[in-house]
Design an enzyme around this catalytic site. Structure first.
Site, short mmCIF file in Angstrom:
data_model
loop_
_atom_site.label_atom_id
_atom_site.label_comp_id
_atom_site.label_asym_id
_atom_site.label_seq_id
_atom_site.Cartn_x
_atom_site.Cartn_y
_atom_site.Cartn_z
CB ILE A 36 96.71 86.47 52.55
CG1 ILE A 36 97.59 85.59 53.41
CG2 ILE A 36 96.99 86.31 51.09
CD1 ILE A 36 97.32 84.11 53.20
CD GLN A 98 111.14 84.05 60.58
OE1 GLN A 98 112.04 83.85 61.41
NE2 GLN A 98 111.40 84.18 59.29
CG HIS A 104 108.43 88.04 56.06
ND1 HIS A 104 108.82 86.78 56.44
CD2 HIS A 104 107.46 88.40 56.93
CE1 HIS A 104 108.10 86.40 57.48
NE2 HIS A 104 107.28 87.37 57.81
CG PHE A 105 111.91 93.98 55.82
CD1 PHE A 105 112.70 93.16 55.03
CD2 PHE A 105 112.49 94.63 56.89
CE1 PHE A 105 114.06 93.00 55.30
CE2 PHE A 105 113.85 94.48 57.17
CZ PHE A 105 114.64 93.66 56.38
CG HIS A 106 105.12 92.28 58.47
ND1 HIS A 106 103.96 91.58 58.19
CD2 HIS A 106 105.97 91.37 59.00
CE1 HIS A 106 104.10 90.31 58.56
NE2 HIS A 106 105.31 90.16 59.06
P1 AMP Z 1 105.53 86.44 60.32
O1 AMP Z 1 106.40 85.29 59.86
O2 AMP Z 1 105.24 86.39 61.78
O3 AMP Z 1 106.04 87.77 59.88
O4 AMP Z 1 104.08 86.24 59.66
C1 AMP Z 1 103.92 85.83 58.34
C2 AMP Z 1 103.05 86.80 57.59
O5 AMP Z 1 102.84 86.27 56.30
C3 AMP Z 1 101.66 87.04 58.22
O6 AMP Z 1 101.42 88.43 58.29
C4 AMP Z 1 100.71 86.34 57.24
O7 AMP Z 1 99.47 86.99 57.15
C5 AMP Z 1 101.48 86.41 55.94
N1 AMP Z 1 101.19 85.35 54.99
C6 AMP Z 1 101.12 84.02 55.23
N2 AMP Z 1 100.88 83.34 54.09
C7 AMP Z 1 100.81 84.26 53.10
C8 AMP Z 1 100.59 84.20 51.70
N3 AMP Z 1 100.39 83.04 51.07
N4 AMP Z 1 100.58 85.36 50.99
C9 AMP Z 1 100.77 86.54 51.62
N5 AMP Z 1 100.99 86.67 52.93
C10 AMP Z 1 101.01 85.55 53.67
#
Ligand code: AMP
Length: 142
Positions: A36, A98, A104-106
């Site tokens: 998001i 994190q 999760h994988f980006h």
């Molecule tokens: P990280 O844990 O550092 O990899 O970051 C969490 C990622 O999840 C960030 O890129 C946020 O933009 C994303 N994120 C957080 N909440 C949501 C959601 N409800 N749906 C999709 N992505 C999310």
């Protein structure tokens, strides 16, 4: 050892259907959806359906299932968005950047000369996320 898994995290809620997501792909072991706060157009996340906090406590089965889905998403992003390349990012524990404590994988489409937006920067409009998810779903089923 990493800390224990807390099933109240946002991605666990998405997996349980308690929060919405712009879904892109799903199979028995993994789920993919739009980030998001995208760092690039088409930025997607791939998660295992079973609990894992970080890469440290994930099983080899979880990791291989996620990477197989990452590859599917990356191929779809190249086709759907005409990307020149793909960047993978994966953060573990607060010290590692994190924020959401479900592995999760980006998967980030990239274009020559275009920098990434900041991590957890700006929220994207829902209609843009929905349109990008649709493009990815179409590319996955082509
Ligand atoms: P990280 O844990 O550092 O990899 O970051 C969490 C990622 O999840 C960030 O890129 C946020 O933009 C994303 N994120 C957080 N909440 C949501 C959601 N409800 N749906 C999709 N992505 C999310």
């Amino acid at each position: 050892m990493s800390a224990i898994y807390d099933s109240s995290n946002i991605f666990a809620k998405i997996l349980r259907g308690e929060l919405p997501a712009h879904q892109v792909y799903e199979d028995a072991d993994t789920f993919a959806f739009m980030d998001i706060m995208p760092r690039s157009t088409g930025h997607a996340l791939v998660i295992p359906k079973t609990p894992a906090r970080t890469i440290v406590d994930a099983t080899p089965t979880q990791l291989s299932a996620c990477l197989a889905t990452v590859q599917k998403i990356a191929r779809a992003q190249m086709a759907a968005f005409g990307a020149d390349g793909i960047t993978l990012q994966q953060f573990n524990e607060p010290a590692g950047g994190q924020v959401v404590f479900h592995l999760h994988f980006h998967v980030l489409p990239r274009w020559d000369g275009v920098k990434l937006q900041p991590h957890t920067g700006q929220m994207e409009k829902p209609d843009v996320l929905a349109a990008n998810a649709e493009k990815l779903r179409a590319a996955l089923s082509a």
